[in-house]
Enzyme design. Structure first.
Site, PDB file in Angstrom:
ATOM      1  CD  GLU A  77      -2.790   1.320   2.394  1.00  0.00           C
ATOM      2  OE1 GLU A  77      -2.807   0.397   3.241  1.00  0.00           O
ATOM      3  OE2 GLU A  77      -3.626   2.247   2.375  1.00  0.00           O
ATOM      4  CG  ASP A  97      -3.385  -2.567   4.257  1.00  0.00           C
ATOM      5  OD1 ASP A  97      -4.600  -2.338   4.088  1.00  0.00           O
ATOM      6  OD2 ASP A  97      -2.626  -1.770   4.867  1.00  0.00           O
ATOM      7  CB  ILE A  99      -1.705  -0.449   9.662  1.00  0.00           C
ATOM      8  CG1 ILE A  99      -0.376  -0.619  10.411  1.00  0.00           C
ATOM      9  CG2 ILE A  99      -2.854  -0.216  10.663  1.00  0.00           C
ATOM     10  CD1 ILE A  99       0.003   0.560  11.294  1.00  0.00           C
ATOM     11  CG  ASP A 100      -7.270  -3.468   6.011  1.00  0.00           C
ATOM     12  OD1 ASP A 100      -7.350  -2.483   5.243  1.00  0.00           O
ATOM     13  OD2 ASP A 100      -8.217  -4.258   6.181  1.00  0.00           O
ATOM     14  CB  THR A 102      -4.542   3.580   8.519  1.00  0.00           C
ATOM     15  OG1 THR A 102      -3.669   2.626   7.903  1.00  0.00           O
ATOM     16  CG2 THR A 102      -3.731   4.778   8.970  1.00  0.00           C
ATOM     17  CG  ASP A 227      -7.643  -2.166   1.623  1.00  0.00           C
ATOM     18  OD1 ASP A 227      -8.179  -1.350   0.849  1.00  0.00           O
ATOM     19  OD2 ASP A 227      -6.801  -1.848   2.484  1.00  0.00           O
TER      20      ASP A 227
HETATM   21  C1  LIP Z   1      -9.191   0.697   4.769  1.00  0.00           C
HETATM   22  C2  LIP Z   1     -10.092  -0.447   4.348  1.00  0.00           C
HETATM   23  C3  LIP Z   1     -11.554  -0.117   4.567  1.00  0.00           C
HETATM   24  C4  LIP Z   1     -11.923   1.139   3.810  1.00  0.00           C
HETATM   25  C5  LIP Z   1     -11.039   2.292   4.259  1.00  0.00           C
HETATM   26  C6  LIP Z   1      -9.556   1.971   4.084  1.00  0.00           C
HETATM   27  P1  LIP Z   1      -6.582   1.087   5.099  1.00  0.00           P
HETATM   28  O1  LIP Z   1      -7.864   0.330   4.450  1.00  0.00           O
HETATM   29  O2  LIP Z   1      -9.745  -1.592   5.093  1.00  0.00           O
HETATM   30  O3  LIP Z   1     -12.372  -1.173   4.138  1.00  0.00           O
HETATM   31  O4  LIP Z   1     -13.272   1.449   4.035  1.00  0.00           O
HETATM   32  O5  LIP Z   1     -11.357   3.434   3.495  1.00  0.00           O
HETATM   33  O6  LIP Z   1      -9.274   1.868   2.706  1.00  0.00           O
HETATM   34  O7  LIP Z   1      -6.460   2.372   4.342  1.00  0.00           O
HETATM   35  O8  LIP Z   1      -6.844   1.305   6.547  1.00  0.00           O
HETATM   36  O9  LIP Z   1      -5.412   0.168   4.826  1.00  0.00           O
END
Ligand code: LIP
Length: 295
Positions: A77, A97, A99-100, A102, A227
């Protein structure tokens, strides 16, 4: 004794589990910092957040992999955010990713996933999602089943959408037309009715909830391949199914996904969705690179 067939990808998966756990220690340590975490920056919008911890975790993962698997490729990412191409070739590729969730991390909301998917010939071979605050290690190997902390996962047997729990997210796009489609879809899903709608704030952890049987279906438009790649195989190896929001075959580069326990539930939800098509993750890739996007 029959010689055990050589399994070239298991050592890579074992490494992913180890480095995901180490990354989780970094995430928890950052959350102990008095002000919650490292400085927050923004990317595609004022609410699309990134921190130094995201970047440090991705560097940790990629540097550790390069030392063991120097010929492998990466889609990360934060690397893509810094200008690296988002192109999936047939080469062994780590889709990361760091930290999914964030935004959850920035606010100390306890759902963040370290996500490491692995694709070969543009097919996800294994996935690792480490829910760092819950200390839950989700893993799946294509053809080998899905697990959480070593315990087998199985999706919900529910086929009645009126007894289903759905999950989705509001994402980080605040364009009024997009927000209208998000709420129009949500209104129709809620009014089926379903038992409830939840959102962990992490696409990957929503998908792990589907794999665990706690949620029957998750849908979202606007996510990225990093993600969902790791969690995609966790869902399918737990007996679940993946579709595009149009009802067609899933395309992990399309930024649209429906992950469900079965096709019956998925179809009822897909019927409610107002489809929109964000720019693909691999937009602008050389011709042919988009063919056969990962499933
Ligand atoms: C997040 C996703 C989530 C989405 C957020 C963001 P990140 O990923 O897991 O589903 O709604 O907008 O994209 O940016 O925290 O890695």
């Amino acid at each position: 004794m029959a010689e055990k067939s050589h399994d070239p990808w298991q050592s890579a998966m074992d490494h992913a589990v180890a480095v995901a756990r180490k990354a989780g220690e970094m995430v928890r340590a950052a959350l102990q910092v008095k002000d919650g975490c490292s400085p927050v920056q923004t990317k595609s919008s004022a609410v699309d957040l990134v921190t130094e911890t995201d970047q440090e975790v991705e560097r940790l993962i990629i540097q550790s992999v390069k030392s063991k698997f120097p010929s492998h490729r990466f889609i990360g990412e934060e690397s893509v955010s810094s200008g690296e191409p988002c192109v999936l070739t047939t080469a062994p590729t780590w889709i990361i990713d760091p930290i999914d969730g964030t935004t959850n991390f920035v606010h100390g909301y306890p759902f963040v996933g370290v996500c490491i998917g692995f694709a070969v010939n543009q097919q996800v071979e294994w996935g690792v999602v480490y829910s760092a605050i819950e200390d839950k290690m989700y893993t799946a190997r294509r053809g080998g089943g899905a697990f959480c902390n070593g315990r087998p996962l199985q999706v919900s047997p529910q086929t009645d959408v009126h007894r289903a729990m759905a999950a989705t997210e509001f994402g980080s796009n605040r364009d009024p037309d997009v927000v209208d489609k998000i709420f129009s879809s949500l209104r129709k899903v809620l009014s089926l009715p379903v038992h409830g709608v939840r959102g962990a704030g992490s696409a990957a952890l929503n998908m792990c909830a589907v794999a665990s049987g706690a949620v029957e279906v998750y849908y979202e438009t606007g996510i990225h391949v990093w993600d969902v790649a790791a969690a995609s195989v966790i869902v399918t190896e737990a007996g679940g199914v993946l579709f595009d929001t149009t009802g067609g075959a899933v395309d992990l580069m399309s930024r649209r996904i429906v992950a469900a326990n079965n096709k019956t539930i998925a179809t009822r939800i897909i019927e409610q969705l107002d489809v929109y098509r964000p720019e693909r993750d691999d937009h602008g890739a050389p011709d042919g690179a988009q063919d056969g996007a990962p499933q």
